[in-house]
Scaffold this active site. Structure first.
Site, PDB file in Angstrom:
ATOM      1  N   PRO A 102     -25.423   2.845   0.752  1.00  0.00           N
ATOM      2  CA  PRO A 102     -26.716   2.896   1.441  1.00  0.00           C
ATOM      3  C   PRO A 102     -27.132   1.508   1.955  1.00  0.00           C
ATOM      4  CG  PRO A 102     -26.830   3.973  -0.703  1.00  0.00           C
ATOM      5  CD  PRO A 102     -25.505   3.292  -0.623  1.00  0.00           C
ATOM      6  N   ASP A 103     -27.701   1.482   3.141  1.00  0.00           N
ATOM      7  CA  ASP A 103     -28.220   0.253   3.754  1.00  0.00           C
ATOM      8  C   ASP A 103     -27.152  -0.813   3.966  1.00  0.00           C
ATOM      9  OD1 ASP A 103     -30.840   1.354   3.723  1.00  0.00           O
ATOM     10  OD2 ASP A 103     -31.048   0.754   1.629  1.00  0.00           O
ATOM     11  N   GLU A 161       0.536   4.061  -2.942  1.00  0.00           N
ATOM     12  CA  GLU A 161       0.054   5.407  -2.633  1.00  0.00           C
ATOM     13  C   GLU A 161       1.124   6.485  -2.649  1.00  0.00           C
ATOM     14  OE1 GLU A 161      -3.785   4.061   0.040  1.00  0.00           O
ATOM     15  OE2 GLU A 161      -2.119   5.048   1.050  1.00  0.00           O
ATOM     16  N   GLU A 163       0.818  -1.216   0.000  1.00  0.00           N
ATOM     17  CA  GLU A 163       0.000   0.000   0.000  1.00  0.00           C
ATOM     18  C   GLU A 163       0.854   1.268   0.000  1.00  0.00           C
ATOM     19  OE1 GLU A 163      -3.225   0.733  -0.204  1.00  0.00           O
ATOM     20  OE2 GLU A 163      -4.061  -1.279  -0.233  1.00  0.00           O
ATOM     21  N   GLU A 176      -2.926  11.986  -3.824  1.00  0.00           N
ATOM     22  CA  GLU A 176      -1.720  12.776  -3.599  1.00  0.00           C
ATOM     23  C   GLU A 176      -0.984  12.209  -2.386  1.00  0.00           C
ATOM     24  OE1 GLU A 176      -0.453  17.429  -2.734  1.00  0.00           O
ATOM     25  OE2 GLU A 176      -2.566  16.918  -2.903  1.00  0.00           O
TER      26      GLU A 176
END
Length: 139
Positions: A80-81, A54, A50, A111
């Site tokens: 949602p839900d 990144e 990662e 960034e």
């Protein structure tokens, strides 16, 4: 309840800390480089992967600083839900071995930047504050 396990790195060089700018569904803030662990992936391997994705840096994971357990209420989820989310965030001390600072393309961050520890932007996710306390760097 869903669960998400992720690994993050606290990378400090002198008086600077490396952060990544997270953005998703109209929300954003500065965070630690890191993210979700793939099925079967070791957390140490995940944080190194990662960080590279990144920030562009090849890094090494060091000391385990701690594990933060956080429940995101359903109303704060992007789906949602979906119900609440239990986030387990594994935080390591890490260091840069090589590479050049670059921004992630087509990911959840857009960034990466170094900030003086005394000048970390106020628009940051709470994980940054948690990790600074874990690392003994809280001001």
């Amino acid at each position: 309840m869903d669960i998400r396990v992720a690994a993050y790195g606290v990378i400090v060089d002198g008086n600077r800390i490396l952060l990544a700018h997270w953005r998703e569904n109209g929300r954003s803030g500065w965070t630690l480089p890191g993210g979700g662990i793939d099925p079967g992936e070791d957390p140490v391997d995940a944080v190194v992967r990662e960080i590279a994705e990144e920030t562009g840096y090849v890094a090494e994971a060091g000391e385990l600083l701690g594990i933060d357990s956080h429940v995101v209420p359903a109303e704060h989820r992007f789906v949602p839900d979906a119900g609440p989310l239990h986030a387990l965030r594994i935080v390591y001390r890490a260091r840069v071995l090589s590479g050049d600072l670059t921004n992630e393309l087509d990911g959840s961050t857009d960034e990466a930047a170094w900030f003086e520890l005394d000048s970390i932007p106020s628009r940051r996710v709470e994980l940054v504050n948690v990790a600074l306390r874990m690392a003994g760097l809280a001001r």
